[in-house]
Design a protein around this motif. Structure first.
Motif, mmCIF file in Angstrom:
data_model
loop_
_atom_site.group_PDB
_atom_site.id
_atom_site.type_symbol
_atom_site.label_atom_id
_atom_site.label_comp_id
_atom_site.label_asym_id
_atom_site.label_seq_id
_atom_site.Cartn_x
_atom_site.Cartn_y
_atom_site.Cartn_z
ATOM 1 N N UNK A 42 0.835 -1.192 0.000
ATOM 2 C CA UNK A 42 0.000 0.000 0.000
ATOM 3 C C UNK A 42 0.867 1.236 0.000
ATOM 4 N N UNK A 43 0.279 2.364 -0.388
ATOM 5 C CA UNK A 43 0.994 3.624 -0.435
ATOM 6 C C UNK A 43 0.327 4.632 0.486
ATOM 7 N N UNK A 44 1.128 5.304 1.284
ATOM 8 C CA UNK A 44 0.624 6.344 2.176
ATOM 9 C C UNK A 44 0.613 7.661 1.418
ATOM 10 N N UNK A 45 -0.412 8.472 1.636
ATOM 11 C CA UNK A 45 -0.496 9.755 0.968
ATOM 12 C C UNK A 45 -1.762 9.854 0.158
ATOM 13 N N UNK A 46 -1.751 10.730 -0.810
ATOM 14 C CA UNK A 46 -2.961 10.936 -1.609
ATOM 15 C C UNK A 46 -2.579 11.094 -3.072
ATOM 16 N N UNK A 47 -2.620 12.320 -3.576
ATOM 17 C CA UNK A 47 -2.394 12.533 -4.997
ATOM 18 C C UNK A 47 -0.930 12.479 -5.397
ATOM 19 N N UNK A 48 -0.727 12.240 -6.684
ATOM 20 C CA UNK A 48 0.603 12.146 -7.268
ATOM 21 C C UNK A 48 0.529 12.719 -8.675
ATOM 22 N N UNK A 49 1.488 13.567 -9.023
ATOM 23 C CA UNK A 49 1.552 14.127 -10.368
ATOM 24 C C UNK A 49 2.572 13.344 -11.188
ATOM 25 N N UNK A 50 2.157 12.947 -12.397
ATOM 26 C CA UNK A 50 3.024 12.175 -13.290
ATOM 27 C C UNK A 50 3.144 12.929 -14.612
ATOM 28 N N UNK A 51 4.337 13.381 -14.921
ATOM 29 C CA UNK A 51 4.573 14.074 -16.176
ATOM 30 C C UNK A 51 4.680 13.108 -17.342
ATOM 31 N N UNK A 52 4.830 13.644 -18.553
ATOM 32 C CA UNK A 52 4.929 12.778 -19.730
ATOM 33 C C UNK A 52 6.150 11.877 -19.699
ATOM 34 N N UNK A 53 7.203 12.280 -18.970
ATOM 35 C CA UNK A 53 8.366 11.409 -18.835
ATOM 36 C C UNK A 53 8.020 10.155 -18.047
ATOM 37 N N UNK A 54 6.934 10.210 -17.266
ATOM 38 C CA UNK A 54 6.450 9.028 -16.558
ATOM 39 C C UNK A 54 5.370 8.292 -17.314
ATOM 40 N N UNK A 55 4.457 9.025 -17.952
ATOM 41 C CA UNK A 55 3.370 8.345 -18.668
ATOM 42 C C UNK A 55 3.906 7.528 -19.837
ATOM 43 N N UNK A 56 5.003 7.987 -20.456
ATOM 44 C CA UNK A 56 5.611 7.187 -21.530
ATOM 45 C C UNK A 56 6.093 5.836 -21.006
ATOM 46 N N UNK A 57 6.642 5.832 -19.805
ATOM 47 C CA UNK A 57 7.158 4.581 -19.245
ATOM 48 C C UNK A 57 6.022 3.677 -18.806
ATOM 49 N N UNK A 58 4.956 4.236 -18.287
ATOM 50 C CA UNK A 58 3.799 3.414 -17.934
ATOM 51 C C UNK A 58 3.218 2.747 -19.177
ATOM 52 N N UNK A 59 3.257 3.419 -20.316
ATOM 53 C CA UNK A 59 2.849 2.776 -21.574
ATOM 54 C C UNK A 59 3.779 1.618 -21.882
ATOM 55 N N UNK A 60 5.072 1.839 -21.734
ATOM 56 C CA UNK A 60 6.077 0.804 -21.995
ATOM 57 C C UNK A 60 5.874 -0.410 -21.087
ATOM 58 N N UNK A 61 5.459 -0.164 -19.849
ATOM 59 C CA UNK A 61 5.271 -1.246 -18.879
ATOM 60 C C UNK A 61 3.910 -1.927 -19.000
ATOM 61 N N UNK A 62 3.046 -1.387 -19.837
ATOM 62 C CA UNK A 62 1.759 -2.036 -20.082
ATOM 63 C C UNK A 62 0.683 -1.751 -19.062
ATOM 64 N N UNK A 63 0.847 -0.705 -18.234
ATOM 65 C CA UNK A 63 -0.155 -0.404 -17.204
ATOM 66 C C UNK A 63 -0.799 0.965 -17.400
ATOM 67 N N UNK A 64 -0.429 1.662 -18.459
ATOM 68 C CA UNK A 64 -0.894 3.036 -18.638
ATOM 69 C C UNK A 64 -2.417 3.125 -18.700
ATOM 70 N N UNK A 65 -3.049 2.284 -19.506
ATOM 71 C CA UNK A 65 -4.505 2.381 -19.677
ATOM 72 C C UNK A 65 -5.232 2.211 -18.356
ATOM 73 N N UNK A 66 -4.784 1.251 -17.559
ATOM 74 C CA UNK A 66 -5.423 1.012 -16.263
ATOM 75 C C UNK A 66 -5.230 2.194 -15.322
ATOM 76 N N UNK A 67 -4.032 2.759 -15.310
ATOM 77 C CA UNK A 67 -3.741 3.852 -14.387
ATOM 78 C C UNK A 67 -4.449 5.137 -14.814
ATOM 79 N N UNK A 68 -4.386 5.457 -16.103
ATOM 80 C CA UNK A 68 -4.977 6.716 -16.564
ATOM 81 C C UNK A 68 -6.495 6.700 -16.405
ATOM 82 N N UNK A 69 -7.096 5.512 -16.458
ATOM 83 C CA UNK A 69 -8.544 5.409 -16.277
ATOM 84 C C UNK A 69 -8.960 5.828 -14.874
ATOM 85 N N UNK A 70 -8.044 5.742 -13.915
ATOM 86 C CA UNK A 70 -8.347 6.126 -12.535
ATOM 87 C C UNK A 70 -7.844 7.530 -12.201
ATOM 88 N N UNK A 71 -7.174 8.166 -13.169
ATOM 89 C CA UNK A 71 -6.596 9.474 -12.933
ATOM 90 C C UNK A 71 -7.373 10.583 -13.605
#
Length: 405
Positions: A42-71
Motif C-alpha cells: 500500500x501507499x501512504x499519501x494521496x495525490x501524485x503528479x506524473x509528467x509525460x516522462x512518466x506516462x511514456x514509461x507506464x505505456x512501456x510497462x503495459x499499465x498506462x490504460x489502467x492507471x490513466x482510467x483512474x486518474x
C-alpha cells in the motif's frame, strides 16, 4: 527462453519504485523476488503528479490504460500568488504539449498507481513477499547474499536496493543522513461536492507564497479534491528535533489569501510529512547491489518527479540488462555500472534543481516581486526550460550509450 530467464534478481522495497522495477525485469523474463517489510502492499499519501516522462514509461510497462482510467488529465499547470490569488502563469498541457513530449501530464491517487504496478508485476511472474525486511547485502564472487530481518539468507545475481529515503542499504556506500528542508507537508482529500470552489477545477493549481505554498487538483475522474499545504516550520527554525506539527498549520498561512486559508480546514491534522531529501551522490553500486529510487536519489517534491525517477530507473535497468546478454547470461557488473553512469547525473540534477525551485516558490519581499514579474512575462510558447525534464530520453534510447564502451 525469455531474454533474462537465467537471471535471479532481488528487489529490496515494495513501494512504487520497487514494484515498477520488479515489473520491468519480470517482463524481460528475469526471476524476480521482491521483499517488502510492511505486512501488506500500500501507499501512504494521496495525490501524485506524473509528467509525460512518466506516462511514456507506464505505456512501456503495459499499465498506462489502467492507471490513466483512474486518474485525471488536467488542462493546465497554474501558478498563483498565495497572497493575492493572482494568476501568474500557466503551462498548457494540451495537444501541443502532449505531441512535444510524447505523453500526457496526469494526476492519480498514489494507491491506484501502486496497486496497478504490484498487480502487473505479479502477473508478469515476479514473487512479491511481505513481512520481510532486507537488512544486509553482501557480494561474494558472482553472487549476492541477502539477509532478512529474521536471519534467513537468499542468493541472487543482483540486488536492487530500493528501501526508501531512510535506506539501510545506502549505509553500505555512504555515511550520510537525510537532509531536513525545514518544510512540512499536510495533505487532505475530500469529495469534490464538498469543496468550496469558485469554479470547476480541471487544472493543477499551485499557490506560491512567502515560506509556504498550497496545491489543489482533482483526483479519481474528478470525484475527489486533493490538497497539499507545505510551509516552513517555526520549530525547525528554532532548532527543535521534532518539527512540523498541526498547531503550526493555520498560523503559517495568516498572510495568504482567503481562498487558501479557507481550504485549510479540509487538511488532515492527525498526520503530516516533514520534507527531507539527501545530498546528491554519484556512486550507487556496491558489488552486485545497486541503489535506486529514493534510496539513491530522494528529491524534494517541487518538480513532481520523485516517482517518475523510479519509473525511469526501472526502464533503464531492464533495457540495459536485456541488451547486454552473452548467451543466456547478463554481465551484471557492467550493467550496474552503466545504469549508475546513466542515471546519476539525471537524478542528481532533479535533486539540486528541486531545491532551487522550492526556494523560488517561497520568496518574500523584493524576491517575490521579481519572481512574480518573471512568471507574468515568461514566453508561454517556449519549452526551453522544461525540455530537460519532460523530454528526457535515456542514452540507450538515443543510441548514444553502449555497455562496456
Amino acid at each position: 527462453m525469455s531474454e533474462l530467464s537465467t537471471s535471479r534478481i532481488i528487489v529490496a522495497g515494495g513501494g512504487i519504485g520497487g514494484a515498477a522495477n520488479a515489473l520491468a525485469l519480470a517482463r524481460k523474463g528475469a526471476q524476480v523476488t521482491l521483499f517488502e517489510k510492511a505486512s501488506e502492499f500500500g501507499e501512504v499519501g494521496a495525490g501524485l503528479q506524473i509528467g509525460p516522462h512518466g506516462s511514456r514509461i507506464l505505456q512501456h510497462l503495459g499499465v498506462y490504460d489502467e492507471v490513466i482510467a483512474k486518474g485525471v488529465v488536467p488542462k493546465n499547470l497554474v501558478f498563483k500568488d498565495a497572497v493575492t490569488a493572482e494568476t501568474l502563469t500557466k503551462v498548457d498541457l494540451g495537444r501541443d504539449y502532449q505531441q512535444r513530449y510524447g505523453g500526457v501530464y496526469f494526476v492519480v491517487h498514489r494507491s491506484d498507481l501502486h496497486s496497478a504496478l504490484v498487480t502487473a508485476a505479479q502477473r508478469a511472474g515476479a514473487e512479491l513477499i511481505n513481512d520481510s525486511t532486507v537488512v544486509d547485502v553482501v557480494t561474494e564472487g558472482d553472487q549476492a547474499y541477502v539477509t532478512l530481518g529474521d536471519g534467513t539468507v537468499h542468493t541472487a545475481d543482483v540486488v536492487l536496493g530500493m528501501d526508501g529515503l531512510h535506506s539501510t542499504l545506502r549505509k553500505k556506500l555512504h555515511d550520510d543522513k537525510p537532509v531536513g528542508s525545514g518544510y512540512v507537508a499536510f495533505r487532505g482529500t475530500i469529495p469534490m461536492e464538498e469543496a468550496e470552489l469558485a469554479a470547476e477545477l480541471d487544472d493543477v493549481v499551485g499557490y506560491i507564497g512567502p515560506h509556504c505554498h498550497f496545491i489543489q487538483y482533482p483526483l479519481r475522474s474528478g470525484t475527489m479534491l486533493n490538497q497539499v499545504a507545505v510551509f516552513q516550520s517555526p520549530a525547525f527554525l528554532r532548532g527543535e528535533e521534532k518539527w512540523g506539527s498541526a498547531d503550526e498549520l493555520l498560523p503559517a498561512y495568516d498572510h495568504c489569501h482567503d481562498t487558501v486559508k479557507s481550504a485549510l480546514k479540509h487538511m488532515w491534522t492527525d498526520r503530516w510529512w516533514p520534507m527531507f531529501d539527501r545530498d546528491p551522490v554519484d556512486e550507487w553500486v556496491d558489488g552486485r547491489m545497486l541503489l535506486l529510487g529514493d534510496a539513491a536519489h530522494p528529491p524534494l517534491q517541487y518538480l513532481a518527479s520523485g516517482a517518475v525517477m523510479a519509473l525511469e530507473d526501472a526502464k533503464c535497468v531492464a533495457d540495459y540488462a536485456a541488451e547486454d546478454l552473452h548467451g543466456d547470461n547478463a554481465n551484471w557488473p557492467q550493467i550496474l555500472r552503466a545504469v549508475n553512469a546513466e542515471r546519476a547525473p539525471r537524478c542528481n540534477r532533479i535533486i539540486t534543481v528541486g531545491r532551487m525551485w522550492g526556494d523560488l516558490w517561497h520568496l518574500d519581499g523584493a524576491g517575490r516581486i521579481a519572481r512574480n514579474e518573471l512568471f507574468r512575462t515568461r514566453d508561454t510558447s517556449s519549452y526551453k526550460y522544461t525540455d530537460w525534464l519532460w523530454g528526457y530520453d535515456s542514452a540507450r534510447d538515443r543510441g548514444l550509450a553502449h555497455i562496456g564502451a
